[in-house]
Design an enzyme around this catalytic site. Sequence first.
Site, PDB file in Angstrom:
ATOM      1  N   GLU A  64       0.838  -1.197   0.000  1.00  0.00           N
ATOM      2  CA  GLU A  64       0.000   0.000   0.000  1.00  0.00           C
ATOM      3  C   GLU A  64       0.875   1.250   0.000  1.00  0.00           C
ATOM      4  O   GLU A  64       0.586   2.217  -0.725  1.00  0.00           O
ATOM      5  CB  GLU A  64      -0.932   0.013   1.208  1.00  0.00           C
ATOM      6  CG  GLU A  64      -1.891   1.195   1.191  1.00  0.00           C
ATOM      7  CD  GLU A  64      -2.694   1.339   2.471  1.00  0.00           C
ATOM      8  OE1 GLU A  64      -3.783   1.933   2.403  1.00  0.00           O
ATOM      9  OE2 GLU A  64      -2.226   0.886   3.543  1.00  0.00           O
ATOM     10  N   TRP A  86      -8.650  -1.354   0.030  1.00  0.00           N
ATOM     11  CA  TRP A  86      -9.350  -0.142  -0.380  1.00  0.00           C
ATOM     12  C   TRP A  86     -10.653  -0.439  -1.142  1.00  0.00           C
ATOM     13  O   TRP A  86     -11.341   0.485  -1.562  1.00  0.00           O
ATOM     14  CB  TRP A  86      -8.450   0.725  -1.261  1.00  0.00           C
ATOM     15  CG  TRP A  86      -7.508   1.601  -0.491  1.00  0.00           C
ATOM     16  CD1 TRP A  86      -6.227   1.325  -0.124  1.00  0.00           C
ATOM     17  CD2 TRP A  86      -7.790   2.914   0.021  1.00  0.00           C
ATOM     18  NE1 TRP A  86      -5.676   2.372   0.580  1.00  0.00           N
ATOM     19  CE2 TRP A  86      -6.607   3.365   0.684  1.00  0.00           C
ATOM     20  CE3 TRP A  86      -8.894   3.757  -0.017  1.00  0.00           C
ATOM     21  CZ2 TRP A  86      -6.518   4.614   1.294  1.00  0.00           C
ATOM     22  CZ3 TRP A  86      -8.807   4.995   0.594  1.00  0.00           C
ATOM     23  CH2 TRP A  86      -7.632   5.413   1.239  1.00  0.00           C
ATOM     24  N   TYR A 128      -4.211  10.106  -1.145  1.00  0.00           N
ATOM     25  CA  TYR A 128      -2.806  10.251  -0.753  1.00  0.00           C
ATOM     26  C   TYR A 128      -1.811  10.429  -1.905  1.00  0.00           C
ATOM     27  O   TYR A 128      -1.110  11.438  -1.984  1.00  0.00           O
ATOM     28  CB  TYR A 128      -2.378   9.034   0.078  1.00  0.00           C
ATOM     29  CG  TYR A 128      -3.105   8.866   1.371  1.00  0.00           C
ATOM     30  CD1 TYR A 128      -2.746   9.582   2.506  1.00  0.00           C
ATOM     31  CD2 TYR A 128      -4.168   7.969   1.478  1.00  0.00           C
ATOM     32  CE1 TYR A 128      -3.411   9.416   3.710  1.00  0.00           C
ATOM     33  CE2 TYR A 128      -4.847   7.796   2.682  1.00  0.00           C
ATOM     34  CZ  TYR A 128      -4.469   8.527   3.785  1.00  0.00           C
ATOM     35  OH  TYR A 128      -5.138   8.363   4.969  1.00  0.00           O
ATOM     36  N   CYS A 180      -6.085  10.257   6.657  1.00  0.00           N
ATOM     37  CA  CYS A 180      -5.984   9.996   8.095  1.00  0.00           C
ATOM     38  C   CYS A 180      -4.560  10.279   8.570  1.00  0.00           C
ATOM     39  O   CYS A 180      -4.356  11.085   9.461  1.00  0.00           O
ATOM     40  CB  CYS A 180      -6.376   8.556   8.403  1.00  0.00           C
ATOM     41  SG  CYS A 180      -8.104   8.187   8.022  1.00  0.00           S
ATOM     42  N   ARG A 212      -4.569  12.406  11.968  1.00  0.00           N
ATOM     43  CA  ARG A 212      -5.722  13.112  12.541  1.00  0.00           C
ATOM     44  C   ARG A 212      -6.739  12.143  13.134  1.00  0.00           C
ATOM     45  O   ARG A 212      -7.436  12.448  14.100  1.00  0.00           O
ATOM     46  CB  ARG A 212      -6.406  13.982  11.474  1.00  0.00           C
ATOM     47  CG  ARG A 212      -7.075  13.174  10.383  1.00  0.00           C
ATOM     48  CD  ARG A 212      -8.109  13.933   9.569  1.00  0.00           C
ATOM     49  NE  ARG A 212      -8.687  13.029   8.576  1.00  0.00           N
ATOM     50  CZ  ARG A 212      -9.763  12.292   8.773  1.00  0.00           C
ATOM     51  NH1 ARG A 212     -10.407  12.330   9.917  1.00  0.00           N
ATOM     52  NH2 ARG A 212     -10.210  11.487   7.814  1.00  0.00           N
ATOM     53  N   ASP A 215      -7.803   4.372  13.475  1.00  0.00           N
ATOM     54  CA  ASP A 215      -8.468   3.138  13.860  1.00  0.00           C
ATOM     55  C   ASP A 215      -7.406   2.239  14.500  1.00  0.00           C
ATOM     56  O   ASP A 215      -6.554   1.690  13.818  1.00  0.00           O
ATOM     57  CB  ASP A 215      -9.077   2.513  12.599  1.00  0.00           C
ATOM     58  CG  ASP A 215      -9.431   1.042  12.730  1.00  0.00           C
ATOM     59  OD1 ASP A 215      -9.421   0.512  13.848  1.00  0.00           O
ATOM     60  OD2 ASP A 215      -9.721   0.423  11.686  1.00  0.00           O
TER      61      ASP A 215
END
Length: 310
Positions: A64, A86, A128, A180, A212, A215
């Site tokens: 990833e 994803w 991203y 994230c 920010r 999980d």
Amino acid sequence: MARHPEYQYLDIVENVLTKGDKRIDRTGVGTLAAFGAMMRFDMSDGTFPVYTTKRVFWKTAVKEMLWFISGQTNIRSLLQENVRIWTDWPLEKYRKATGQQISQEDFEARIVNDEQFALEWGDLGPVYGKQWRRWVGPDGREYDQIATVIETLRTNPTSRRMLFHAWNVADLDRMALNPCHNFYQFFVSGMGLETDQGEPLRPKLSLMVGTRSNDLGLGNPFNVCQQAALLAMVAQQVDMVPNELIWVGGDVHLYLNHLELAETILKREPRPFPKLRLTRRPESIDGYKIEDFEVTGYDPHPAIAAPVAV
């Protein structure tokens, strides 16, 4: 004996589990959440911070990261590498738009086998990789943030401006998921040091990542692993030694359907982190492949399955 560094993660999990604020979140699943956390992982001896209290599929995490670095935003190339993390977002979008309750397997097969279908339904928007490598300025020019950071590390390593991020306000509403892990800053130490024999020592490179929203059950183990891989790659490219990976979290949370996962890993004792060796040095940051990552000594506790909140 030094405390195992994975306890930093387990302490955060335990704090959220026992003291977290219960809330309904964007996904509707619900979370226990806390605000503000930090972890530091020393990589200077080749340590690769891959958690051991449950198996982390480190190859998937690194793939990833390689996909982010490539600047791509379509899941087709990920699925071709058997990375399915994803799929949930475009699948949900397709089901809502068409009313078809297609299975994840059938949807992924169509993405892989039908390029036109992938172009229409497999893109995640300007997530991203797009922002890291092809941020579009108001003048229409594209800015490659990672290339700029690497060049600055080589030419001005004491700069305080060696960072990249993906929080492009103008593009947020077009992203499948807002960033994230959205802030990466590098720091060089040990410039000009020598051995007792007068030979120059390689400078040390550290990376701090600001997150920010995190999980803790599924995202954090993946993120820390792949960010460590990024630090190793960038350090190799600029002829430095990977030093510290510093992870900073804002809203850190456990989904309410991950509480059993949290309770299970808290009962397990961490095992030694594995070691990482890059088997070759590509000409640029764009040249790395998963085969370049040699990980030894990884002996984790068993994996724990848990659902992704979309």
